[in-house]
Design an enzyme around this catalytic site. Sequence first.
Site, PDB file in Angstrom:
ATOM      1  N   ARG A 118      22.333   8.151  67.486  1.00  0.00           N
ATOM      2  CA  ARG A 118      22.343   6.691  67.433  1.00  0.00           C
ATOM      3  C   ARG A 118      23.633   6.139  68.038  1.00  0.00           C
ATOM      4  O   ARG A 118      23.628   5.104  68.709  1.00  0.00           O
ATOM      5  CB  ARG A 118      22.143   6.206  66.000  1.00  0.00           C
ATOM      6  CG  ARG A 118      21.809   4.723  65.897  1.00  0.00           C
ATOM      7  CD  ARG A 118      21.357   4.334  64.508  1.00  0.00           C
ATOM      8  NE  ARG A 118      22.402   4.512  63.504  1.00  0.00           N
ATOM      9  CZ  ARG A 118      22.252   4.224  62.221  1.00  0.00           C
ATOM     10  NH1 ARG A 118      21.095   3.754  61.771  1.00  0.00           N
ATOM     11  NH2 ARG A 118      23.257   4.417  61.368  1.00  0.00           N
TER      12      ARG A 118
ATOM     13  N   LYS B 277      23.922  -0.340  66.815  1.00  0.00           N
ATOM     14  CA  LYS B 277      24.912  -0.523  65.754  1.00  0.00           C
ATOM     15  C   LYS B 277      26.248  -0.945  66.368  1.00  0.00           C
ATOM     16  O   LYS B 277      27.224  -0.187  66.404  1.00  0.00           O
ATOM     17  CB  LYS B 277      25.054   0.760  64.922  1.00  0.00           C
ATOM     18  CG  LYS B 277      25.636   0.516  63.521  1.00  0.00           C
ATOM     19  CD  LYS B 277      25.465   1.730  62.637  1.00  0.00           C
ATOM     20  CE  LYS B 277      26.044   1.527  61.254  1.00  0.00           C
ATOM     21  NZ  LYS B 277      25.353   0.501  60.463  1.00  0.00           N
TER      22      LYS B 277
ATOM     23  N   GLU C 238      15.194  -7.607  58.951  1.00  0.00           N
ATOM     24  CA  GLU C 238      15.920  -6.723  58.039  1.00  0.00           C
ATOM     25  C   GLU C 238      16.932  -7.515  57.222  1.00  0.00           C
ATOM     26  O   GLU C 238      17.235  -8.670  57.520  1.00  0.00           O
ATOM     27  CB  GLU C 238      16.605  -5.593  58.786  1.00  0.00           C
ATOM     28  CG  GLU C 238      17.696  -5.994  59.744  1.00  0.00           C
ATOM     29  CD  GLU C 238      18.359  -4.783  60.396  1.00  0.00           C
ATOM     30  OE1 GLU C 238      18.404  -3.707  59.771  1.00  0.00           O
ATOM     31  OE2 GLU C 238      18.850  -4.921  61.533  1.00  0.00           O
TER      32      GLU C 238
END
Length: 346
Positions: free
Chosen positions: A81, A185, A221
Amino acid sequence: MSVDLNWSDLAFKYRKTNAIIISRYKDGQWSAPVASKDFDFHFNAFAGVFHYANSCFEGLKAFRGADGKVRLFRPDENAKRLQRSGAHLDMAAPSEELFLEMCLMCVKENIDFLPPYGYNASMYLRPVLIGCNPQLGIASSEEVLFAVLGAPVGTYSGAKSLSPGTAVLSRNFDRAAPNGTGCYKLAANYATSLHPYNMAHKQGYRELLFLDPATHTKIDEFGSSNFLAIRGNSYITPLSPSVLPSITNKSLQTVAEDFGMKVEKRAVLVEELAEFEEVNACGTAVVITPICSIDDKAALEDTVVTKTYRFGDPTRCGAVSEKLYNRIRGIQDGTEEDIHNWCVLL
């Protein structure tokens, strides 16, 4: 060294440990990682991170198990990620091998700060990737610092594990733009969410639930973590291009399938909240945070609540969610068989 800490009252906050692990990328290669006792980064004032937010990060945990062994939970997924986030910034990112090597180094250097088994505590690892070469124009960073930091932590909010909390919908603030960076992220994503998140907290809510930025009709989210819901034998979580792919959510989905549940990754309309039996926020810091109610308002700053969605018993976690939580925590603690080979032993 001897560490004098109350392991049952750690919370989720910064605490200085022994060392951080650092490697730098310059001229096409990464330097050998080193442990540093200096917790201050030293960058030129023109470093890209200060001006254009050339930065991304990860979060994972190390656990001291019931058998005395130390386990890192799915670090390979965090490495992948981080590479994905770095690629979106057109910055160099460490290989999976270097990522894992530095995570293990961080745990070893700070082993005295790894909480004992039985306190529902762990060592949180924060790998950071930072553009550090001086620049003036808008550009991706050519020189990069990769560091792994660690700290002993308890629960994220300070509340007891699996203690239900309340949430509110964010109808007039977005955490990401359509076709933007919500699925990476990046540090900048979190800066965008701070103002509405602070507003929700001041109003007494534990969580803020963001909607899809294009239409505000679908669930994306929570401010700190992914959304999941239980309805009957189904595990339901949003499939959205602006949602960060949570490694905890991915793991919970696999466990749900192990239990014979149907996993639904799809668009989730706001109105479906009325049909869910259990709702949770899920992420590395807590695995699962049960949500007992979600308020809906025309605007976040309004005092008038137009509708409240309620889920299960407001005093305890739902039975299905607790079962999923216990399986993940059991694997992390070494009390459940790691049938998917998720853990890396120190």
